[in-house]
Structure formats: structure tokens, C-alpha cells
Motif scaffolding. Structure first.
Motif, PDB file in Angstrom:
ATOM      1  N   ILE A 111       0.568  -3.206  -6.254  1.00 28.33           N
ATOM      2  CA  ILE A 111      -0.072  -2.168  -5.441  1.00 28.33           C
ATOM      3  C   ILE A 111      -1.514  -2.554  -5.106  1.00 28.33           C
ATOM      4  CG2 ILE A 111      -0.828   0.230  -5.404  1.00 28.33           C
ATOM      5  CD1 ILE A 111       1.587   0.916  -7.153  1.00 28.33           C
ATOM      6  N   LYS A 112      -1.796  -2.596  -3.823  1.00 34.99           N
ATOM      7  CA  LYS A 112      -3.151  -2.903  -3.351  1.00 34.99           C
ATOM      8  C   LYS A 112      -4.008  -1.641  -3.312  1.00 34.99           C
ATOM      9  CE  LYS A 112      -5.409  -5.349   0.497  1.00 34.99           C
ATOM     10  NZ  LYS A 112      -5.142  -6.095   1.754  1.00 34.99           N
ATOM     11  N   LYS A 113      -3.383  -0.535  -2.940  1.00 28.69           N
ATOM     12  CA  LYS A 113      -4.100   0.735  -2.808  1.00 28.69           C
ATOM     13  C   LYS A 113      -3.071   1.856  -2.690  1.00 28.69           C
ATOM     14  CE  LYS A 113      -7.373   0.861   0.367  1.00 28.69           C
ATOM     15  NZ  LYS A 113      -8.046   1.056   1.683  1.00 28.69           N
ATOM     16  N   PRO A 143       1.198  26.110   4.248  1.00 22.69           N
ATOM     17  CA  PRO A 143       1.396  26.343   2.812  1.00 22.69           C
ATOM     18  C   PRO A 143       0.400  27.383   2.293  1.00 22.69           C
ATOM     19  CG  PRO A 143       0.177  24.312   3.168  1.00 22.69           C
ATOM     20  CD  PRO A 143       0.569  24.815   4.534  1.00 22.69           C
ATOM     21  N   ASN A 144       0.543  27.730   1.041  1.00 26.95           N
ATOM     22  CA  ASN A 144      -0.331  28.751   0.458  1.00 26.95           C
ATOM     23  C   ASN A 144      -1.646  28.189  -0.072  1.00 26.95           C
ATOM     24  OD1 ASN A 144       1.571  30.833   0.867  1.00 26.95           O
ATOM     25  ND2 ASN A 144       2.675  30.223  -0.987  1.00 26.95           N
ATOM     26  N   VAL A 145      -1.726  26.863  -0.140  1.00 25.45           N
ATOM     27  CA  VAL A 145      -2.910  26.242  -0.753  1.00 25.45           C
ATOM     28  C   VAL A 145      -3.438  25.117   0.135  1.00 25.45           C
ATOM     29  CG1 VAL A 145      -2.196  26.780  -3.115  1.00 25.45           C
ATOM     30  CG2 VAL A 145      -1.445  24.644  -2.054  1.00 25.45           C
ATOM     31  N   ASP A 146      -4.695  24.747  -0.097  1.00 26.23           N
ATOM     32  CA  ASP A 146      -5.295  23.618   0.600  1.00 26.23           C
ATOM     33  C   ASP A 146      -4.876  22.311  -0.067  1.00 26.23           C
ATOM     34  OD1 ASP A 146      -6.671  25.202   2.462  1.00 26.23           O
ATOM     35  OD2 ASP A 146      -8.347  25.509   1.075  1.00 26.23           O
ATOM     36  N   SER A 147      -5.133  21.223   0.646  1.00 23.37           N
ATOM     37  CA  SER A 147      -4.777  19.893   0.139  1.00 23.37           C
ATOM     38  C   SER A 147      -6.009  19.008   0.075  1.00 23.37           C
ATOM     39  CB  SER A 147      -3.723  19.255   1.051  1.00 23.37           C
ATOM     40  OG  SER A 147      -2.552  20.020   1.105  1.00 23.37           O
ATOM     41  N   ALA A 148      -5.821  17.806  -0.442  1.00 24.23           N
ATOM     42  CA  ALA A 148      -6.891  16.807  -0.457  1.00 24.23           C
ATOM     43  C   ALA A 148      -6.249  15.435  -0.398  1.00 24.23           C
ATOM     44  CB  ALA A 148      -7.742  16.939  -1.709  1.00 24.23           C
ATOM     45  N   VAL A 149      -6.951  14.499   0.217  1.00 20.11           N
ATOM     46  CA  VAL A 149      -6.512  13.107   0.247  1.00 20.11           C
ATOM     47  C   VAL A 149      -7.353  12.342  -0.760  1.00 20.11           C
ATOM     48  CG1 VAL A 149      -6.240  11.021   1.632  1.00 20.11           C
ATOM     49  CG2 VAL A 149      -5.888  13.273   2.680  1.00 20.11           C
ATOM     50  N   ILE A 150      -6.673  11.623  -1.653  1.00 20.00           N
ATOM     51  CA  ILE A 150      -7.381  10.823  -2.650  1.00 20.00           C
ATOM     52  C   ILE A 150      -6.879   9.390  -2.606  1.00 20.00           C
ATOM     53  CG2 ILE A 150      -8.075  12.627  -4.261  1.00 20.00           C
ATOM     54  CD1 ILE A 150      -5.519  12.287  -5.766  1.00 20.00           C
ATOM     55  N   SER A 151      -7.740   8.467  -2.975  1.00 15.65           N
ATOM     56  CA  SER A 151      -7.354   7.056  -2.980  1.00 15.65           C
ATOM     57  C   SER A 151      -7.465   6.482  -4.384  1.00 15.65           C
ATOM     58  CB  SER A 151      -8.223   6.241  -2.014  1.00 15.65           C
ATOM     59  OG  SER A 151      -9.537   6.118  -2.510  1.00 15.65           O
ATOM     60  N   PHE A 152      -6.595   5.539  -4.671  1.00 14.53           N
ATOM     61  CA  PHE A 152      -6.564   4.838  -5.949  1.00 14.53           C
ATOM     62  C   PHE A 152      -6.640   3.336  -5.660  1.00 14.53           C
ATOM     63  CE2 PHE A 152      -4.151   8.712  -6.181  1.00 14.53           C
ATOM     64  CZ  PHE A 152      -4.361   9.254  -7.431  1.00 14.53           C
ATOM     65  N   VAL A 153      -7.654   2.680  -6.188  1.00  8.59           N
ATOM     66  CA  VAL A 153      -7.780   1.232  -6.024  1.00  8.59           C
ATOM     67  C   VAL A 153      -7.659   0.605  -7.407  1.00  8.59           C
ATOM     68  CG1 VAL A 153      -9.276  -0.662  -5.292  1.00  8.59           C
ATOM     69  CG2 VAL A 153      -9.234   1.472  -3.990  1.00  8.59           C
ATOM     70  N   PRO A 154      -6.741  -0.366  -7.582  1.00 10.97           N
ATOM     71  CA  PRO A 154      -6.543  -0.964  -8.910  1.00 10.97           C
ATOM     72  C   PRO A 154      -7.833  -1.518  -9.501  1.00 10.97           C
ATOM     73  CG  PRO A 154      -4.810  -1.654  -7.409  1.00 10.97           C
ATOM     74  CD  PRO A 154      -5.831  -0.931  -6.573  1.00 10.97           C
ATOM     75  N   ASP A 202      -9.544   3.004  -9.905  1.00 10.96           N
ATOM     76  CA  ASP A 202     -10.746   3.731  -9.530  1.00 10.96           C
ATOM     77  C   ASP A 202     -10.305   4.779  -8.513  1.00 10.96           C
ATOM     78  OD1 ASP A 202     -12.697   2.358 -11.050  1.00 10.96           O
ATOM     79  OD2 ASP A 202     -12.600   0.678  -9.656  1.00 10.96           O
ATOM     80  N   ILE A 203     -10.660   6.024  -8.747  1.00  8.28           N
ATOM     81  CA  ILE A 203     -10.143   7.132  -7.938  1.00  8.28           C
ATOM     82  C   ILE A 203     -11.291   7.813  -7.201  1.00  8.28           C
ATOM     83  CG2 ILE A 203      -8.746   9.243  -8.003  1.00  8.28           C
ATOM     84  CD1 ILE A 203      -7.930   8.308 -10.896  1.00  8.28           C
ATOM     85  N   ILE A 222       0.867  -1.176   0.000  1.00  7.31           N
ATOM     86  CA  ILE A 222       0.000   0.000   0.000  1.00  7.31           C
ATOM     87  C   ILE A 222       0.905   1.228   0.000  1.00  7.31           C
ATOM     88  CG2 ILE A 222      -1.586   1.371   1.434  1.00  7.31           C
ATOM     89  CD1 ILE A 222      -2.703  -1.350   2.452  1.00  7.31           C
ATOM     90  N   ILE A 223       0.557   2.224  -0.782  1.00  6.03           N
ATOM     91  CA  ILE A 223       1.284   3.489  -0.764  1.00  6.03           C
ATOM     92  C   ILE A 223       0.453   4.471   0.054  1.00  6.03           C
ATOM     93  CG2 ILE A 223       2.455   5.242  -2.150  1.00  6.03           C
ATOM     94  CD1 ILE A 223       3.202   2.333  -2.915  1.00  6.03           C
TER      95      ILE A 223
END
Length: 278
Positions: free
Chosen positions: A142-144, A194-205, A178-179, A118-119
Motif C-alpha cells: 500500500i502506497k497510500k 445521511p444523518n451524519v457528516d463525513s471526513a476524508v482522511i489519508s494514511f501514508v505508510p 501517518d494519518i 493506492i486505496i
């Protein structure tokens, strides 16, 4: 139990103890919200799978990953932070700090190369795209993938055709994964902010029945987006020298006057088949 690193107080204490400052060229911004860090780790991990982290910083996410993962392999480029991480986690049995530039690392020589992984990472903004392309194009099992990225980068991954954010990254990532959006993260949970906001995203094969050369397909997609204002015909004429691009596009049922951002993944696969399988 070790103090939670992802708090303003403990982060400040660690920075003072080791005489540290965020290094701008390494894109360092330290997470100081334990609730968010915990949610990221829990969303990503399971006790049966090793986790790869890129750019652990002072270990805020690493600490939580070690609670929920089998083993954490944390790649760190900053020599000073490598020593700090080694000291902070000296009593942890399932954390291995790997020194060096992840982008220059031969993943096939890593201890995890033949295992499912997993990353999970708070990716430094300046290397987000090359790191993800390296992962997408690797042979890792990669599992996820669960990563925190700059919000505008997340928007590109989640973008749909014909939108301003749609890019080669959008197409290539959707080929394999699939994202989905896990959560938005405000800039206030970092130090320095930082100067900008962030987001957490997931990728599943995801499964696909493509039988061709994936790397050649990816290169074709990237070439199609090389200059966004140009038509796909003009971009491909630079990439596919000595080939009648208009005729190829016609055989693939693609309008030569369209831009790459107007095409879907199936269009690029059809173009690949005309070029390399006919």
C-alpha cells in the motif's frame, strides 16, 4: 466526454434509467458534488499506480479515479450495481469492476496483489472498520490510503491517548501509518442525505523497527480495548488465560489499574516484548 456523475442531475438520471434506489443494508449514499469528488481523487492518485475502490456505488468517484490513476479496481457487492457500472464504464479501458464482498475476498488472488496500490474509497459506513482492519493486516503493498468515512470514525483515527475517541483502531493504524485529515465533508453532498457528516482522511505508510509478529501485536491491542471501562489487567486476564497478567504488566512498567485508552503505542509494544520475546 462522459457527463460527470457526481451531480444531482446526472445522479438522478442514472437512478431513474436503471430503476435504482439506495440500498440501506449496503450503506449506499451517492455523492453529488463533483468538486469534492475531484479533490479526493486528485489527492489520492497518480498515473503510475493502480487504485482499489470499495463500494463504488454508481461510479461518481470511480469516474474521477480513472482520470488520475493507472487502473481502477472497483469492488462492488450489489449485483444490480455491478451491471450498471459495467454499462456506464463499458468504454473505459482502465476500470475493472470486481463483483463480490470485499471482506470475503482473498486479496492475494486479486490482479493487483503483487503491485504497489493506492486505496481510495467512499467507504460504506457499516463496513468501515472491518475493511480498514483487513487492509491494515493485509500483505498488500500500500502506497497510500485515502478514504471518506463517518466523521466520528475519522475522529477515532485522529484521536490522542486519554481522549474519548482513542481506540484499538487509533493505535493499530498509528503503528503503520501517518494519518491526517484531508477535508471535512457535509452530509448535504449525498443523495440520499445521511444523518451524519463525513471526513476524508489519508494514511501514508511509516517506517518502524518492530521485528515481532504484527498480527499477534494487533490482537493484543484489540484485546486490551475489548471492554473500554475495564482496566487493561481485567481485559487481558480474559485474553491471556493461565498467565499472571499483573506480573507481566509490572515487567512492562504498565500500571495494572490503567485502561487501554491511557496507553501509547510504545506501551503495547513493550507489553508484547515481555509476553512473547523474553
Amino acid at each position: 466526454m462522459q457527463d460527470i456523475i457526481a451531480t444531482p442531475k446526472v445522479t438522478k438520471a442514472i437512478l431513474e434509467k436503471y430503476d435504482l434506489k439506495a440500498v440501506k443494508r449496503f450503506g449506499q449514499n451517492f455523492l453529488i458534488d463533483a468538486n469534492i469528488v475531484g479533490k479526493i481523487a486528485m489527492n489520492a492518485c497518480d498515473k503510475e499506480t493502480d487504485v482499489i475502490e470499495i463500494g463504488p456505488g454508481i461510479g461518481a468517484l470511480t469516474q474521477f479515479l480513472s482520470r488520475y490513476a493507472k487502473t481502477v479496481y472497483a469492488h462492488e457487492i450489489d449485483k444490480k450495481l455491478i451491471e450498471v457500472l459495467g454499462d456506464i464504464f463499458k468504454d473505459e479501458q482502465n476500470i475493472e469492476i470486481i463483483p463480490g464482498d470485499f471482506l470475503k475476498t482473498d486479496l492475494n488472488k486479486m490482479p493487483y496483489h503483487d503491485r504497489e496500490v493506492i486505496i481510495c474509497s467512499n467507504l460504506p459506513y457499516y463496513i468501515t472498520t472491518p475493511v480498514l482492519f483487513k487492509l491494515f493486516e493485509s500483505d498488500l503493498k500500500i502506497k497510500k490510503i485515502v478514504v471518506m468515512v463517518q466523521k466520528e470514525v475519522a475522529d477515532r483515527f485522529l484521536a490522542k491517548p486519554k481522549s474519548a475517541d482513542y481506540s484499538a483502531l487509533s493505535v493499530i493504524s498509528s503503528f503503520r501509518y501517518d494519518i491526517r485529515l484531508v477535508m471535512n465533508v457535509p452530509k448535504t453532498v449525498f443523495d440520499p442525505r445521511p444523518n451524519v457528516d463525513s471526513a476524508v482522511i489519508s494514511f501514508v505508510p511509516r517506517e518502524n523497527d518492530f521485528a515481532g509478529d504484527e498480527q499477534v501485536l494487533f490482537d493484543l491491542i484489540k484485546a486490551s480495548f475489548r471492554q473500554r471501562r475495564k482496566t487493561i489487567k481485567n481485559n487481558l486476564e480474559t485474553y491471556l488465560r493461565d498467565i499472571d497478567v499483573k506480573e507481566v504488566l509490572n515487567r512492562a512498567s504498565i500500571d495494572a489499574n490503567l485502561r487501554a485508552q491511557e496507553l501509547i503505542l510504545a506501551d503495547f509494544i513493550r507489553l508484547y516484548e515481555v509476553l512473547y520475546e523474553d
